[in-house]
Design a protein around this motif. Structure first.
Motif, short mmCIF file in Angstrom:
data_model
loop_
_atom_site.label_atom_id
_atom_site.label_comp_id
_atom_site.label_asym_id
_atom_site.label_seq_id
_atom_site.Cartn_x
_atom_site.Cartn_y
_atom_site.Cartn_z
N LYS A 131 -10.78 -2.24 -10.55
CA LYS A 131 -9.64 -1.34 -10.66
C LYS A 131 -9.32 -0.69 -9.32
CE LYS A 131 -10.15 -0.27 -15.57
NZ LYS A 131 -10.45 0.76 -16.59
N ASP A 132 -10.37 -0.33 -8.56
CA ASP A 132 -10.15 0.25 -7.23
C ASP A 132 -9.47 -0.75 -6.30
OD1 ASP A 132 -11.21 2.66 -7.91
OD2 ASP A 132 -13.23 2.21 -7.18
N LEU A 133 -9.93 -2.01 -6.36
CA LEU A 133 -9.30 -3.04 -5.54
C LEU A 133 -7.84 -3.23 -5.91
CD1 LEU A 133 -11.98 -5.87 -5.23
CD2 LEU A 133 -11.19 -4.31 -3.45
N GLN A 134 -7.58 -3.25 -7.22
CA GLN A 134 -6.20 -3.39 -7.66
C GLN A 134 -5.35 -2.24 -7.17
OE1 GLN A 134 -6.86 -3.76 -11.87
NE2 GLN A 134 -6.86 -6.01 -11.82
N GLY A 135 -5.92 -1.03 -7.21
CA GLY A 135 -5.19 0.13 -6.70
C GLY A 135 -4.93 0.02 -5.21
N SER A 136 -5.94 -0.47 -4.46
CA SER A 136 -5.76 -0.64 -3.02
C SER A 136 -4.68 -1.67 -2.70
CB SER A 136 -7.09 -1.06 -2.38
OG SER A 136 -8.08 -0.07 -2.59
N ILE A 137 -4.69 -2.76 -3.45
CA ILE A 137 -3.67 -3.80 -3.25
C ILE A 137 -2.29 -3.24 -3.57
CG2 ILE A 137 -2.82 -6.00 -4.13
CD1 ILE A 137 -5.79 -6.78 -4.53
N ALA A 138 -2.20 -2.45 -4.64
CA ALA A 138 -0.90 -1.85 -4.99
C ALA A 138 -0.42 -0.91 -3.90
CB ALA A 138 -1.01 -1.11 -6.33
N ARG A 139 -1.35 -0.13 -3.32
CA ARG A 139 -0.96 0.78 -2.23
C ARG A 139 -0.51 -0.01 -1.01
NH1 ARG A 139 -5.48 3.55 -4.20
NH2 ARG A 139 -6.85 2.70 -2.58
N LYS A 140 -1.23 -1.11 -0.72
CA LYS A 140 -0.86 -1.95 0.41
C LYS A 140 0.53 -2.54 0.20
CE LYS A 140 -2.36 -6.04 2.97
NZ LYS A 140 -1.16 -6.83 2.67
N ASP A 141 0.81 -3.01 -1.01
CA ASP A 141 2.13 -3.56 -1.30
C ASP A 141 3.21 -2.50 -1.13
OD1 ASP A 141 1.04 -6.01 -1.82
OD2 ASP A 141 0.98 -5.74 -4.00
N SER A 142 2.91 -1.27 -1.56
CA SER A 142 3.88 -0.19 -1.40
C SER A 142 4.14 0.10 0.07
CB SER A 142 3.37 1.08 -2.10
OG SER A 142 3.22 0.85 -3.48
N LEU A 143 3.07 0.10 0.89
CA LEU A 143 3.23 0.34 2.33
C LEU A 143 4.05 -0.78 2.98
CD1 LEU A 143 -0.35 1.61 3.23
CD2 LEU A 143 1.74 2.97 3.13
N ASN A 144 3.79 -2.03 2.54
CA ASN A 144 4.55 -3.15 3.08
C ASN A 144 6.03 -3.02 2.75
OD1 ASN A 144 2.43 -4.44 4.31
ND2 ASN A 144 2.01 -5.83 2.62
N MET A 145 6.34 -2.64 1.52
CA MET A 145 7.74 -2.49 1.14
C MET A 145 8.40 -1.35 1.92
SD MET A 145 8.46 -4.91 -0.77
CE MET A 145 10.13 -4.32 -1.04
N ALA A 146 7.66 -0.27 2.14
CA ALA A 146 8.20 0.84 2.94
C ALA A 146 8.47 0.38 4.37
CB ALA A 146 7.22 2.02 2.93
N LEU A 147 7.55 -0.45 4.92
CA LEU A 147 7.73 -0.97 6.27
C LEU A 147 8.98 -1.86 6.34
CD1 LEU A 147 6.70 -1.37 9.16
CD2 LEU A 147 5.27 -3.22 8.31
N VAL A 148 9.16 -2.71 5.34
CA VAL A 148 10.34 -3.58 5.30
C VAL A 148 11.62 -2.75 5.25
CG1 VAL A 148 11.61 -5.21 3.84
CG2 VAL A 148 9.18 -5.56 4.27
N MET A 149 11.64 -1.72 4.42
CA MET A 149 12.83 -0.87 4.32
C MET A 149 13.10 -0.16 5.63
SD MET A 149 13.87 -1.64 1.41
CE MET A 149 15.25 -0.51 1.40
N ASN A 150 12.04 0.30 6.30
CA ASN A 150 12.22 0.96 7.60
C ASN A 150 12.78 -0.01 8.64
OD1 ASN A 150 11.27 3.40 6.65
ND2 ASN A 150 9.16 3.05 7.31
N LEU A 151 12.27 -1.24 8.66
CA LEU A 151 12.76 -2.24 9.60
C LEU A 151 14.22 -2.57 9.33
CD1 LEU A 151 9.66 -4.62 9.72
CD2 LEU A 151 10.62 -3.40 11.68
N LYS A 152 14.57 -2.76 8.06
CA LYS A 152 15.96 -3.07 7.72
C LYS A 152 16.87 -1.91 8.07
CE LYS A 152 15.24 -6.58 4.17
NZ LYS A 152 15.52 -7.01 2.80
N GLY A 153 16.38 -0.68 7.83
CA GLY A 153 17.19 0.48 8.17
C GLY A 153 17.40 0.60 9.67
N ALA A 154 16.35 0.30 10.44
CA ALA A 154 16.46 0.42 11.90
C ALA A 154 17.37 -0.66 12.48
CB ALA A 154 15.07 0.31 12.54
N ILE A 155 17.28 -1.87 11.93
CA ILE A 155 18.07 -2.98 12.46
C ILE A 155 19.54 -2.84 12.09
CG2 ILE A 155 18.42 -5.48 12.21
CD1 ILE A 155 15.34 -5.67 12.11
#
Length: 302
Positions: A131-155
């Motif tokens: 469950k901890d690993l699943q939570g970590s993966i979910a947090r990582k996915d959320s960070l990746n999506m935030a990074l994508v949105m930031n890149l798209k917003g900047a570009i």
């Protein structure tokens, strides 16, 4: 003579008294009309009662049909209940058999009981670990999506055909067309390159813990340019050019960057068409997974 006179008078009187006055005649007519209306009302009421009787009969018929359906449902439910009772009896018989078998078994020793307890504890711990690993993966996915949105917003409003940002299997990729960055068959950057790289660098500088790799990609056509040996050479030189700009112009820590050339061997599309070759000529920025943090997570959860 007198007799005739009397007879005349009598006849006139009779005629006068036998005639009905117009007023009385109108009254009689009114009575007749009222009787006619009453008759019509009675006919209408009779028809209404007939309709009401039909509706009542239909309701009775429907009620009979519903009763039949309910009886059928009741019969079906009684059958299901009987089946369930049979299953319950079967389970009870099995339980009794198991209990009798257990009576014949040897008593579990203390060490065996302790071993079973530890096994159960390990199962519980591993469940929490998963469950901890699943939570970590979910947090990582959320960070990746935030990074994508930031890149798209900047570009901003750059054409999607020239720059594409996506997440694939948990990794963020930024693909930039060669026509935005380089002159044809060269690793010399265009005037617009620094505009694009500056927007990407702004987002990467805001995430100092992120490491990334810059990959150069080419199409499959042989290179015909002085000072460049082949597509391997071109792809590597383009990657190192971008890395140097990010370091020297925008201050990114070189320890965070890796330069790599992939030549023509990792195409997005078929190189047999002009459209496919144009898509394959690109520079890709790959946000690298932080494997060291992942392994630390594994170690702390063991």
């Amino acid at each position: 003579m007198k007799l005739n006179v009397y007879l005349s008078i009598a006849l006139v009187s009779l005629a006068v008294f036998s005639c009905v006055s117009p007023k009385k005649l109108e009254a009689e007519k009114a009575k007749y009309a009222e009787l006619g209306n009453t008759y019509l009302d009675l006919q209408k009421r009779y028809r209404d009662l007939e309709d009401e009787l039909k509706r009542c009969n239909n309701a009775v018929d429907k009620g009979k049909g519903d009763m039949v359906n309910l009886n059928n449902q009741k019969t079906a439910l009684e059958g299901q209940i009987a089946d369930l009772n049979k299953q319950i009896d079967y389970l009870k018989a099995n339980n009794n058999t198991v209990l009798n078998q257990l009576k014949d078994l040897s008593v579990v020793t203390g060490s065996q009981a302790e071993s079973i307890k530890k096994s159960l504890e390990n199962i519980g711990a591993k469940d929490l670990y998963i469950k901890d690993l699943q939570g970590s993966i979910a947090r990582k996915d959320s960070l990746n999506m935030a990074l994508v949105m930031n890149l798209k917003g900047a570009i901003g409003n750059l054409d999607d055909k020239d720059i594409n940002i996506k997440v694939d299997k948990g990794v963020v990729y930024v693909d930039i067309s060669d026509k935005l960055l380089f002159k044809s068959a060269s690793y010399e950057v265009t005037d617009r390159a620094k505009e694009v790289l500056g927007k990407v660098a702004k987002v990467l500088n805001a995430q100092p813990e992120i490491e990334f790799m810059v990959e150069g990609h080419t199409d499959s056509l042989p290179i015909r340019s002085a000072g460049i040996a082949d597509n391997w050479d071109l792809s590597v030189k383009r990657a190192t050019t971008i890395v140097r700009i990010l370091q020297d112009t925008y201050g990114l820590d070189p320890k965070r960057m890796t330069a790599a050339g992939r030549s023509q061997y990792s195409p997005l599309m078929d190189n047999s068409t002009a459209e496919g070759r144009a898509a394959n000529r690109r520079t890709r920025i790959v946000i690298l997974p932080q494997l060291d943090q992942f392994f630390k997570l594994l170690e702390t959860k063991k």
